[in-house]
Enzyme design. Structure first.
Site, PDB file in Angstrom:
ATOM      1  N   THR A 146       5.618   1.853  -0.337  1.00 45.06           N
ATOM      2  CA  THR A 146       4.885   2.113   0.899  1.00 45.06           C
ATOM      3  C   THR A 146       5.100   0.859   1.718  1.00 45.06           C
ATOM      4  OG1 THR A 146       3.192   3.476  -0.198  1.00 45.06           O
ATOM      5  CG2 THR A 146       2.531   2.429   1.834  1.00 45.06           C
ATOM      6  N   ARG A 155       1.372  17.651  -1.586  1.00 46.57           N
ATOM      7  CA  ARG A 155       0.569  16.533  -2.108  1.00 46.57           C
ATOM      8  C   ARG A 155       0.249  15.558  -0.967  1.00 46.57           C
ATOM      9  NH1 ARG A 155       1.863  10.706  -2.817  1.00 46.57           N
ATOM     10  NH2 ARG A 155       0.354   9.945  -4.330  1.00 46.57           N
ATOM     11  N   SER A 183      -0.792  11.861   0.266  1.00 45.33           N
ATOM     12  CA  SER A 183      -0.798  10.444  -0.095  1.00 45.33           C
ATOM     13  C   SER A 183      -2.072   9.765   0.400  1.00 45.33           C
ATOM     14  CB  SER A 183       0.422   9.814   0.574  1.00 45.33           C
ATOM     15  OG  SER A 183       0.221   8.468   0.837  1.00 45.33           O
ATOM     16  N   ASP A 184      -2.349   8.586  -0.103  1.00 49.61           N
ATOM     17  CA  ASP A 184      -3.478   7.795   0.414  1.00 49.61           C
ATOM     18  C   ASP A 184      -3.185   7.184   1.783  1.00 49.61           C
ATOM     19  OD1 ASP A 184      -1.570   6.087  -1.180  1.00 49.61           O
ATOM     20  OD2 ASP A 184      -2.718   4.540  -0.150  1.00 49.61           O
ATOM     21  N   THR A 221      -0.860  -0.171  -1.084  1.00 50.47           N
ATOM     22  CA  THR A 221       0.307   0.466  -1.684  1.00 50.47           C
ATOM     23  C   THR A 221      -0.048   0.776  -3.132  1.00 50.47           C
ATOM     24  OG1 THR A 221       2.667   0.267  -2.187  1.00 50.47           O
ATOM     25  CG2 THR A 221       1.371  -1.762  -2.280  1.00 50.47           C
ATOM     26  N   GLY A 222       0.755   1.622  -3.761  1.00 49.51           N
ATOM     27  CA  GLY A 222       0.472   1.963  -5.161  1.00 49.51           C
ATOM     28  C   GLY A 222       0.365   3.471  -5.334  1.00 49.51           C
ATOM     29  N   VAL A 223      -0.336   3.874  -6.367  1.00 51.33           N
ATOM     30  CA  VAL A 223      -0.462   5.308  -6.667  1.00 51.33           C
ATOM     31  C   VAL A 223      -1.577   5.900  -5.805  1.00 51.33           C
ATOM     32  CG1 VAL A 223      -1.014   6.993  -8.467  1.00 51.33           C
ATOM     33  CG2 VAL A 223       0.401   4.999  -9.010  1.00 51.33           C
TER      34      VAL A 223
HETATM   35  N1  GLY Z   1       0.809   5.063  -1.860  1.00 51.60           N
HETATM   36  C1  GLY Z   1       1.765   6.052  -1.556  1.00 51.60           C
HETATM   37  C2  GLY Z   1       1.571   7.327  -2.226  1.00 51.60           C
HETATM   38  O1  GLY Z   1       1.009   7.415  -3.303  1.00 51.60           O
HETATM   39  O2  GLY Z   1       2.013   8.311  -1.694  1.00 51.60           O
END
Ligand code: GLY
Length: 282
Positions: A157, A185, A187-188, A206-208
């Site tokens: 990201t 889906r 994203s955040d 950034t990250g999950v």
């Molecule tokens: N942080 C980016 C995503 O999970 O899409």
């Protein structure tokens, strides 16, 4: 007030063990922070965040704009958001296709009543507002997609937080997603969990995405700073709260007192900041 800026380029994947990519990302961040810090001298925090995130989107090394990850159905969908700490307005696009700079579509939406658009509605709005067709796919991403290397290349990201000379803060974040995700889906990055700013602080994550949304990470850190904590303490406390579920995240932030901070739950987020002295490392 001294203007300040920090940017990130997502996580560098250790499993890739490709040091050349890591060095190239650091060099690209150095160039972009130099240009953006110079731009900040004569522009607002909001204008500078749009400028910096556009440069990051245009660099194919990062997973945003050109060079974004390909989703499980072979298409690229971009998400980006912008938050102006002064007006407290948030705008964003979720899963938009075939545009060059998703952050600039978010910028356009800032002046609308409906400020977060997704999918086909976002694309139609972009076309109506002069954003031309652009395919963000690169041969490298297609190769990775075909080799199904999603496990080693995800988590990218880009983002920027800036504090301008008038004391205003803005934050912007843009992503191509995590790669191989189910179409649809979210994203955040285009939510207040992944990108938030007010008059006290700004954060870009950034990250999950799922972990960041579960934590409400950006808005939680900014709220803690607003309630009196330092940016570092607020970030550390919020990262402690990721531990029970091994949340995978990285943040960059700036507070109204001029504190610049970054941290990550897992090594290594690549970032660069400009204060009096510039530093770049991962
Ligand atoms: N942080 C980016 C995503 O999970 O899409």
């Amino acid at each position: 007030m001294n203007s300040k800026i920090i940017i990130h380029g997502g996580f560098f994947s250790e499993s890739g063990t490709n040091n050349e990519v890591k060095i190239a990302k650091q060099e690209a961040l150095t160039e972009i922070i130099k240009k953006s810090s110079s731009y900040l001298k004569t522009h607002s925090a909001l204008q500078t965040v749009i400028y910096a995130v556009s440069l990051l989107e245009d660099c194919p090394l990062f997973n945003a704009g050109l060079g974004s990850q390909i989703q499980s159905d072979g298409k690229i969908r971009l998400s980006a958001s912008l938050m102006d700490g002064k007006s407290q307005k948030f705008s964003g696009v979720i899963n938009i296709e075939d545009v060059k700079n998703a952050i600039q579509v978010a910028e356009k939406l800032m002046s609308e009543e409906d400020r977060v658009l997704s999918g086909s509605g976002a694309l139609e709005y972009a076309r109506q507002n002069g954003f031309e067709y652009f395919n963000p796919e690169t041969p490298q991403r297609r190769k990775e997609y075909e080799e199904k290397l999603n496990a080693s290349i995800g988590l990218g990201t880009v983002g920027c937080v800036a504090l301008d000379k008038d004391g205003n803060i803005a934050a912007g974040t843009s992503t191509g997603g995590k790669g191989f995700e189910i179409p649809g889906r979210v994203s955040d990055s285009a939510t207040v969990a992944g990108n938030f700013a007010n008059s006290s602080a700004g954060i870009s994550c950034t990250g999950v995405g799922e972990d960041i949304v579960s934590a409400g990470l950006s808005v939680k850190i900014v709220t803690r700073v607003t309630d009196g904590m330092s940016l570092e303490d607020a970030s550390r406390k919020s990262f402690e709260e990721l531990k029970p579920y091994d949340g995978f995240a990285g943040i960059i932030g700036i507070s109204s007192t001029g504190e610049i901070y970054h941290c990550d739950s897992h090594p290594y987020m690549v970032w660069a900041a400009y204060d009096k002295e510039m530093s770049v490392f991962s």
